[in-house]
Design a protein around this motif. Structure first.
Motif, PDB file in Angstrom:
ATOM      1  N   ARG A   3       0.843  -1.197   0.000  1.00  0.00           N
ATOM      2  CA  ARG A   3       0.000   0.000   0.000  1.00  0.00           C
ATOM      3  C   ARG A   3       0.879   1.248   0.000  1.00  0.00           C
ATOM      4  O   ARG A   3       1.985   1.256   0.540  1.00  0.00           O
ATOM      5  CB  ARG A   3      -0.896   0.005   1.235  1.00  0.00           C
ATOM      6  CG  ARG A   3      -1.725  -1.221   1.386  1.00  0.00           C
ATOM      7  CD  ARG A   3      -2.852  -1.219   0.418  1.00  0.00           C
ATOM      8  NE  ARG A   3      -3.688  -2.398   0.672  1.00  0.00           N
ATOM      9  CZ  ARG A   3      -4.675  -2.747  -0.093  1.00  0.00           C
ATOM     10  NH1 ARG A   3      -4.959  -2.067  -1.160  1.00  0.00           N
ATOM     11  NH2 ARG A   3      -5.385  -3.803   0.204  1.00  0.00           N
ATOM     12  N   LYS A  12      -3.673   2.039  -3.512  1.00  0.00           N
ATOM     13  CA  LYS A  12      -4.270   3.016  -2.587  1.00  0.00           C
ATOM     14  C   LYS A  12      -4.553   2.365  -1.233  1.00  0.00           C
ATOM     15  O   LYS A  12      -4.720   1.140  -1.132  1.00  0.00           O
ATOM     16  CB  LYS A  12      -5.567   3.580  -3.159  1.00  0.00           C
ATOM     17  CG  LYS A  12      -6.692   2.585  -3.263  1.00  0.00           C
ATOM     18  CD  LYS A  12      -7.911   3.234  -3.859  1.00  0.00           C
ATOM     19  CE  LYS A  12      -9.035   2.208  -3.976  1.00  0.00           C
ATOM     20  NZ  LYS A  12     -10.231   2.792  -4.538  1.00  0.00           N
ATOM     21  N   GLY A  13      -4.570   3.181  -0.211  1.00  0.00           N
ATOM     22  CA  GLY A  13      -4.942   2.697   1.105  1.00  0.00           C
ATOM     23  C   GLY A  13      -3.821   2.773   2.128  1.00  0.00           C
ATOM     24  O   GLY A  13      -2.675   3.101   1.819  1.00  0.00           O
TER      25      GLY A  13
END
Length: 95
Positions: A3, A12-13
Motif C-alpha cells: 500500500r 491506494k490505502g
C-alpha cells in the motif's frame, strides 16, 4: 501488493503488512502418502491385473504398443482416472 498511503491508484490505502496464512488441508488433496502407495502396491501384488490390463500387456508383448495404449485408453479409464495406464503397463512389461 504494498500500500502507498495514497487515496487513489492501484496501491491506494493504508500501508499494512500481510499476514502469512496457514496452508489449508484441502491443498493436500490428491497427494500420495507413503502409506497409501504401499497399500496399493500390496493390493496389486495380491489381486493381480484386471482382464483388460492383461490384454494390454499381451498386445505390448506382441510389439503392438500403439494398439495396446489405445485399448487401455478406451477400456477401464473411468472418468480419466487411468489415462496413463498404457505408460504404466508398458514400463512393467519387458518386451
Amino acid at each position: 501488493m504494498a500500500r502507498s498511503n495514497l487515496p487513489v491508484g492501484l496501491t491506494k490505502g493504508h500501508p499494512t503488512t500481510a499476514i502469512a496464512q496457514k496452508p489449508k488441508p484441502s491443498n493436500r488433496k490428491g497427494k500420495k502418502s507413503a502409506r497409501s502407495s504401499f497399500v496399493k502396491s500390496i493390493v496389486r501384488e495380491v489381486a493381480g491385473f484386471a482382464p483388460y490390463e492383461r490384454r494390454v500387456m499381451e498386445l505390448i508383448r506382441n510389439s503392438k504398443v500403439r494398439a495396446g495404449k489405445s485399448f487401455s485408453r478406451s477400456h477401464g479409464s473411468g472418468w480419466g482416472g487411468n489415462g496413463n495406464l498404457g505408460e504404466k503397463i508398458t514400463s512393467l512389461v519387458s518386451y
